[in-house]
Design a protein around this motif. Structure first.
Motif, PDB file in Angstrom:
ATOM      1  N   VAL A   1      11.623   0.610  10.801  1.00  0.00           N
ATOM      2  CA  VAL A   1      11.580   0.779  12.091  1.00  0.00           C
ATOM      3  C   VAL A   1      10.440   0.123  12.392  1.00  0.00           C
ATOM      4  O   VAL A   1      10.071  -1.033  13.197  1.00  0.00           O
ATOM      5  N   ALA A   2       9.210   0.903  12.085  1.00  0.00           N
ATOM      6  CA  ALA A   2       7.977   0.736  12.898  1.00  0.00           C
ATOM      7  C   ALA A   2       7.300  -1.418  12.038  1.00  0.00           C
ATOM      8  O   ALA A   2       6.686  -1.685  12.992  1.00  0.00           O
ATOM      9  N   ALA A   3       7.663  -1.119  11.209  1.00  0.00           N
ATOM     10  CA  ALA A   3       6.967  -2.365  10.667  1.00  0.00           C
ATOM     11  C   ALA A   3       8.439  -3.813  11.542  1.00  0.00           C
ATOM     12  O   ALA A   3       7.618  -4.651  11.398  1.00  0.00           O
ATOM     13  N   ASP A   4       8.810  -3.344  11.648  1.00  0.00           N
ATOM     14  CA  ASP A   4      10.257  -4.390  11.789  1.00  0.00           C
ATOM     15  C   ASP A   4       9.934  -4.597  13.313  1.00  0.00           C
ATOM     16  O   ASP A   4       9.725  -5.505  13.957  1.00  0.00           O
TER      17      ASP A   4
ATOM     18  N   ALA B   1      -0.405   3.655  10.100  1.00  0.00           N
ATOM     19  CA  ALA B   1      -0.617   5.302   9.763  1.00  0.00           C
ATOM     20  C   ALA B   1       0.047   5.793   8.765  1.00  0.00           C
ATOM     21  O   ALA B   1      -0.944   6.384   7.641  1.00  0.00           O
ATOM     22  N   TRP B   2       1.197   5.104   9.114  1.00  0.00           N
ATOM     23  CA  TRP B   2       1.937   5.542   7.639  1.00  0.00           C
ATOM     24  C   TRP B   2       1.639   5.266   6.035  1.00  0.00           C
ATOM     25  O   TRP B   2       1.439   5.671   5.110  1.00  0.00           O
ATOM     26  N   ALA B   3       1.149   3.569   6.070  1.00  0.00           N
ATOM     27  CA  ALA B   3       0.621   3.296   4.543  1.00  0.00           C
ATOM     28  C   ALA B   3      -0.681   4.332   4.259  1.00  0.00           C
ATOM     29  O   ALA B   3      -0.476   4.230   3.380  1.00  0.00           O
TER      30      ALA B   3
ATOM     31  N   VAL C   1       0.949  -1.448  -0.046  1.00  0.00           N
ATOM     32  CA  VAL C   1      -0.020  -0.469   0.232  1.00  0.00           C
ATOM     33  C   VAL C   1       0.724   1.473  -0.186  1.00  0.00           C
ATOM     34  O   VAL C   1       0.339   2.085  -0.649  1.00  0.00           O
ATOM     35  N   THR C   2       2.372   1.143   0.730  1.00  0.00           N
ATOM     36  CA  THR C   2       2.789   2.431   0.726  1.00  0.00           C
ATOM     37  C   THR C   2       3.551   2.631  -0.864  1.00  0.00           C
ATOM     38  O   THR C   2       3.648   3.604  -0.835  1.00  0.00           O
TER      39      THR C   2
END
Length: 254
Positions: A208-211, A235-237, A162-163
């Motif tokens: 880093v949030a994904a990690d 939220a980023w995506a 999505v990102t």
């Protein structure tokens, strides 16, 4: 929306990029899994032992999780390709409500990213489980939280896609989007996240949030808890997807 999503999947399958990206994702998973098992337990101490839950989490999160950035690249190329190949005008003439078209692209690549990683999860398990069992290091899938990690890896890759789609729609150029995405993920963010003095905020960066969501632990990097990492990365995506949608609605199509 179902019709538009089906149309986007047909566009995706008109080229072989999806296949090459899938093969690259599976190859990364198999290669990393094999190397991690072969060299685990050495003197370097770079990764936790696979007898521990942390080591098993890292094995699955990093191995199958490699599909995430590749899914983002695939999505970025697909979203930006409308402008490179000058098919955007025809697409928006057929469906004048541009927001619906972008939403269909986001849904398409969300699903594609999840399916990519599902294939990588299967590849990781096919390699790791019998190999570790032969060494007397059986891995419980329900125990040690491994099943939750595998689920988080699939969610993470879907959000990566999505990102990428949002960035492709926002930037509009394939080369610029892919180059910027890879430079950020593999150069800029790793450099920032390893600066100890900045750990109070680098944990909230997208990668880093994904990690944190998948618990793909790295030495010297502060990770959020899985649920908080998942919320931040989602939220980023959503933000990138919304930005791409807004840019597409306002963009002049030639």
């Amino acid at each position: 929306m179902t019709r538009l999503t089906a149309a986007e999947f047909r566009k995706l399958f008109t080229t072989r990029l999806w296949l090459w990206m899938l093969l690259a994702s599976v190859a990364w998973t198999v290669g990393y899994t094999a190397l991690a098992i072969t060299f685990n337990g050495g003197r370097s101490g770079m990764t936790p032992p696979l007898s521990d839950a942390a080591g098993q989490h890292a094995l699955f999160a990093i191995g199958a999780g490699g599909a995430g950035p590749l899914a983002a690249v695939l999505a970025a190329v697909g979203a930006a390709g409308e402008y490179r190949h000058r098919t955007a005008a025809a697409t928006f003439l057929a469906t004048p409500r541009r927001a619906r078209v972008v939403a269909a692209k986001l849904v398409t690549y969300l699903l594609a990213g999840g399916l990519y990683t599902l294939a990588c999860v299967v590849a990781s398990l096919v390699v790791a489980l019998p190999w570790l069992a032969a060494q007397g290091r059986g891995v419980p899938m329900i125990g040690n939280g491994n099943l939750a990690v595998l689920g988080a890896v699939i969610i993470s890759a879907a959000l990566f896609a999505v990102t990428g789609a949002g960035l492709g729609a926002l930037v509009g150029g394939q080369a610029a989007t892919v180059a910027g995405l890879l430079i950020y993920l593999y150069i800029v963010e790793p450099l920032l996240s390893h600066i100890t003095a900045w750990h109070s905020w680098t944990a909230y960066l997208p990668g880093v949030a994904a990690d944190g969501l998948t618990q793909a632990s790295q030495a010297g990097v502060r990770l959020l808890s899985p649920w908080l990492g998942g919320v931040i990365f989602a939220a980023w995506a959503i933000a990138f997807g919304a930005a791409g949608l807004a840019r597409t609605v306002r963009r002049d199509i030639i």
